[in-house]
Design an enzyme around this catalytic site. Sequence first.
Site, PDB file in Angstrom:
ATOM      1  N   HIS A  42       0.832  -1.211   0.000  1.00 53.76           N
ATOM      2  CA  HIS A  42       0.000   0.000   0.000  1.00 53.76           C
ATOM      3  C   HIS A  42       0.868   1.264   0.000  1.00 53.76           C
ATOM      4  O   HIS A  42       0.574   2.245  -0.689  1.00 53.76           O
ATOM      5  CB  HIS A  42      -0.883   0.047   1.249  1.00 53.76           C
ATOM      6  CG  HIS A  42      -1.903  -1.039   1.343  1.00 53.76           C
ATOM      7  ND1 HIS A  42      -1.822  -2.043   2.269  1.00 53.76           N
ATOM      8  CD2 HIS A  42      -3.041  -1.257   0.640  1.00 53.76           C
ATOM      9  CE1 HIS A  42      -2.867  -2.846   2.141  1.00 53.76           C
ATOM     10  NE2 HIS A  42      -3.625  -2.391   1.163  1.00 53.76           N
ATOM     11  N   ARG A 192      -4.133 -10.101   4.063  1.00 55.96           N
ATOM     12  CA  ARG A 192      -4.579 -11.418   4.539  1.00 55.96           C
ATOM     13  C   ARG A 192      -3.403 -12.334   4.902  1.00 55.96           C
ATOM     14  O   ARG A 192      -3.621 -13.383   5.508  1.00 55.96           O
ATOM     15  CB  ARG A 192      -5.479 -12.083   3.503  1.00 55.96           C
ATOM     16  CG  ARG A 192      -6.861 -11.434   3.411  1.00 55.96           C
ATOM     17  CD  ARG A 192      -7.815 -12.248   2.537  1.00 55.96           C
ATOM     18  NE  ARG A 192      -9.194 -11.798   2.646  1.00 55.96           N
ATOM     19  CZ  ARG A 192      -9.780 -10.927   1.811  1.00 55.96           C
ATOM     20  NH1 ARG A 192      -9.095 -10.403   0.810  1.00 55.96           N
ATOM     21  NH2 ARG A 192     -11.045 -10.589   1.976  1.00 55.96           N
TER      22      ARG A 192
END
Length: 284
Positions: A42, A192
């Site tokens: 990110h 995740r």
Amino acid sequence: MSDGSLRPISRTAEVRAQISTLRRAGKSIAFVPTMGALHDGHLTLVDVAHQHADAVVVSIFVNPLQFAPTEDLTKYPRTLTADLDALHTHDVALVFTPTADEMYPPGSITTVTPAPYDAIFEGAIRPGHFTGVLTIVAKLFNIVHPDVAVFGQKDLQQLSLIQHMVRDLDISLQILSVPTVRDPDGLAMSSRNRYLTPADRLRAPRVNATLCAIRSLFETGEHNSTTLLQTGTTFLAEDPAFTLDYLALVDPTTFTPVPTATPGTAAIIAARLNGTRLLDNIIL
Ligand code: PAF
């Protein structure tokens, strides 16, 4: 930012007001939509965003519309304090953290559906997922009105469908895509990955290694998709802890399987490792 804090904004009206202020100051805007639990992947998107605009806006919203009732919405990692610290360090101008009610007030009935491509690969495994993704992304685009929006190539089918949506709905912005950021052992970074046990974390790079095995064979001159995919499937199956959802060679724009791989073909994979889904892709 100089006061050591980054105040998240949860109301759409306040985001619109602050965007107007940035615009009046003549600033161009780059936007990075996220679901939080931020990692270096990110933050790389944020860094790329800075290269293309004066101000970077990030949203953090775990979008219920893109989760099926059986999926991990409630256990999806939420790390807002750490996320805000990281975004502050990366000089983000504004962080939008809406609630589900703010995004989907009672009476919301309109969605964006990318038929027919929502029913293949990720869409087949996760019915309704891409309607949820495109609906929230369209809404966020309409609130932030960015000049550019930045997405990772790890979710390649999502990226392709967002590019389709922008073109099909005449949304006036540029989509930038950024190569997948990986851990040193090749595992594609993903929020995740936090679900993996230490033992499974050691196994997880096999997903990327499966794609690398296909690429190595392709580079020796083998272009037949059936042969390439057999090699990949056999390699993954050497660890019985994996369950393969799909492994395919596709056109990266239409996600149509190709009988013969060529440079530019995408090798895509999704596999489950003791309940954690791992997605990856490489372009041959
Ligand atoms: O890729 C994600 O994190 C999400 O699908 C997105 C694009 C932020 C929409 O919720």
